[in-house]
Design a protein around this motif. Structure first.
Motif, PDB file in Angstrom:
ATOM      1  N   THR A   5      43.105  48.257  36.720  1.00 47.85           N
ATOM      2  CA  THR A   5      42.519  49.585  36.495  1.00 47.85           C
ATOM      3  C   THR A   5      41.013  49.541  36.670  1.00 47.85           C
ATOM      4  OG1 THR A   5      44.288  50.228  34.959  1.00 47.85           O
ATOM      5  CG2 THR A   5      42.207  51.430  34.799  1.00 47.85           C
ATOM      6  N   ALA A   8      40.089  49.276  40.376  1.00 49.82           N
ATOM      7  CA  ALA A   8      40.275  50.552  41.071  1.00 49.82           C
ATOM      8  C   ALA A   8      39.150  51.528  40.736  1.00 49.82           C
ATOM      9  CB  ALA A   8      41.631  51.159  40.705  1.00 49.82           C
ATOM     10  N   LEU A   9      38.769  51.582  39.464  1.00 54.12           N
ATOM     11  CA  LEU A   9      37.681  52.484  39.056  1.00 54.12           C
ATOM     12  C   LEU A   9      36.349  52.024  39.629  1.00 54.12           C
ATOM     13  CD1 LEU A   9      38.640  53.228  35.330  1.00 54.12           C
ATOM     14  CD2 LEU A   9      38.988  54.675  37.348  1.00 54.12           C
ATOM     15  N   THR A  50      42.996  55.064  41.997  1.00 50.23           N
ATOM     16  CA  THR A  50      43.961  54.689  40.956  1.00 50.23           C
ATOM     17  C   THR A  50      45.342  55.264  41.211  1.00 50.23           C
ATOM     18  OG1 THR A  50      43.362  56.615  39.600  1.00 50.23           O
ATOM     19  CG2 THR A  50      42.151  54.554  39.207  1.00 50.23           C
ATOM     20  N   SER A  52      46.209  58.175  40.226  1.00 53.84           N
ATOM     21  CA  SER A  52      46.556  58.802  38.947  1.00 53.84           C
ATOM     22  C   SER A  52      45.664  60.018  38.690  1.00 53.84           C
ATOM     23  CB  SER A  52      46.378  57.789  37.810  1.00 53.84           C
ATOM     24  OG  SER A  52      46.523  58.412  36.549  1.00 53.84           O
ATOM     25  N   ILE A  57      40.597  59.824  33.677  1.00 55.08           N
ATOM     26  CA  ILE A  57      39.914  59.927  34.959  1.00 55.08           C
ATOM     27  C   ILE A  57      38.905  61.069  34.931  1.00 55.08           C
ATOM     28  CG2 ILE A  57      40.212  60.379  37.428  1.00 55.08           C
ATOM     29  CD1 ILE A  57      41.266  57.697  36.665  1.00 55.08           C
ATOM     30  N   SER A  96      38.612  51.661  31.158  1.00 55.96           N
ATOM     31  CA  SER A  96      39.695  50.720  31.474  1.00 55.96           C
ATOM     32  C   SER A  96      40.291  50.120  30.206  1.00 55.96           C
ATOM     33  CB  SER A  96      39.162  49.601  32.375  1.00 55.96           C
ATOM     34  OG  SER A  96      38.659  50.125  33.579  1.00 55.96           O
ATOM     35  N   ILE A 102      46.355  52.895  33.542  1.00 59.65           N
ATOM     36  CA  ILE A 102      46.151  53.901  34.593  1.00 59.65           C
ATOM     37  C   ILE A 102      46.692  53.397  35.926  1.00 59.65           C
ATOM     38  CG2 ILE A 102      44.400  55.076  35.984  1.00 59.65           C
ATOM     39  CD1 ILE A 102      42.729  55.414  33.507  1.00 59.65           C
ATOM     40  N   TRP A 103      46.410  52.155  36.259  1.00 61.54           N
ATOM     41  CA  TRP A 103      46.911  51.590  37.522  1.00 61.54           C
ATOM     42  C   TRP A 103      48.425  51.427  37.481  1.00 61.54           C
ATOM     43  CZ3 TRP A 103      45.128  50.439  42.331  1.00 61.54           C
ATOM     44  CH2 TRP A 103      45.891  49.588  43.107  1.00 61.54           C
ATOM     45  N   GLY A 106      50.151  54.718  37.866  1.00 72.47           N
ATOM     46  CA  GLY A 106      49.751  55.498  39.024  1.00 72.47           C
ATOM     47  C   GLY A 106      50.659  55.273  40.212  1.00 72.47           C
TER      48      GLY A 106
END
Length: 244
Positions: A5, A8-9, A50, A52, A57, A96, A102-103, A106
């Motif tokens: 996560t 990705a962020l 992500t 998501s 987010i 995170s 979240i990942w 998603g």
């Protein structure tokens, strides 16, 4: 899945700030329209990276906007710039930690295991090169442009991008000794072009080059080591990585 996560962020942050954000948007960020546009880009890149649309987010995008709004009202210098980046990174870590799945929840959850590795490598390369260029440029701005007026148009920026990119590759490839050769090569070229200047002018120009070079190298090395450390925390892909 907190690390995936976070990666990705981080990739979304890098894309929003250093790929999709134009120079005009940076200059006009104190205006509501441009700030809002940047916020929408931050939100869009985070959603895509992500896979998501989770509530955190949107919180992340809002915090990014608030941070940029505060910074836009402070005179540009290296200290506020570094603090701004530090606050963004702390925000990414906090989100995170608060929503580590979240990942996992998603649309990219079923993606191959190497996807986070690629995201990290690419975003790290952009952060080492492009973000480093902005940071070094802000650091050197008070010294004035007169020391680079005889250079090729954009030559200094291109050299900076290339040297930071090479350092990134050398560190991740486990060949940090190559950085020494890079320093030596740049020093030789600098010495060869310094002979036709008077002593005072040459000293100032040399100090300007040394400060910029050390800042550029330092940024690239720190980012490269951080990326190398994060790569080592991801699930192994059966590919040997150098120890951070």
């Amino acid at each position: 899945m907190m690390l995936e996560t976070l990666i990705a962020l981080f990739a979304a942050h890098v894309l929003a700030d250093y790929v999709f954000q134009t120079g005009n948007m940076v200059a006009q960020k104190d205006k509501f329209l441009y700030l809002t546009l940047h916020g929408l880009i931050v939100l869009a890149t985070a959603i895509v990276a992500t896979g998501s649309i989770a509530a955190p987010i949107f919180v992340l995008a809002a915090l990014h906007l608030v941070t940029d709004a505060i910074k836009s009202r402070i005179e540009e210098s290296i200290a506020p710039h570094l603090v701004d980046q530090l606050v963004h990174l702390i925000t990414l870590i906090a989100i995170s930690a608060y929503a580590p799945d979240i990942w996992k929840t998603g649309m990219w959850a079923a993606a191959p295991a190497y996807v986070p590795h690629i995201l990290l490598l690419v975003s790290g390369a952009i952060y080492a090169t492009r973000a480093g260029g902005f940071a070094v440029g802000i650091l050197m701005a008070p010294y004035g442009p007169e020391f680079s007026k005889d250079s090729l148009p954009g030559g200094g920026k291109m050299i900076g991008l290339l040297e930071r990119g090479l350092i990134y590759v050398l560190v991740l490839a486990g060949l940090p000794i190559g950085i020494g050769f890079l320093v030596a090569a740049k020093s030789v070229l600098r010495f060869e072009t310094a002979g036709d200047k008077d002593l005072a002018e040459n000293r100032k120009r040399s100090e300007y080059v040394i400060i910029g070079t050390l800042a550029s190298f330092g940024w690239a090395i720190l980012v490269s080591l951080a990326i190398l450390f994060l790569l080592a925390q991801l699930p192994a892909l059966g590919i040997a990585l150098p120890k951070p």
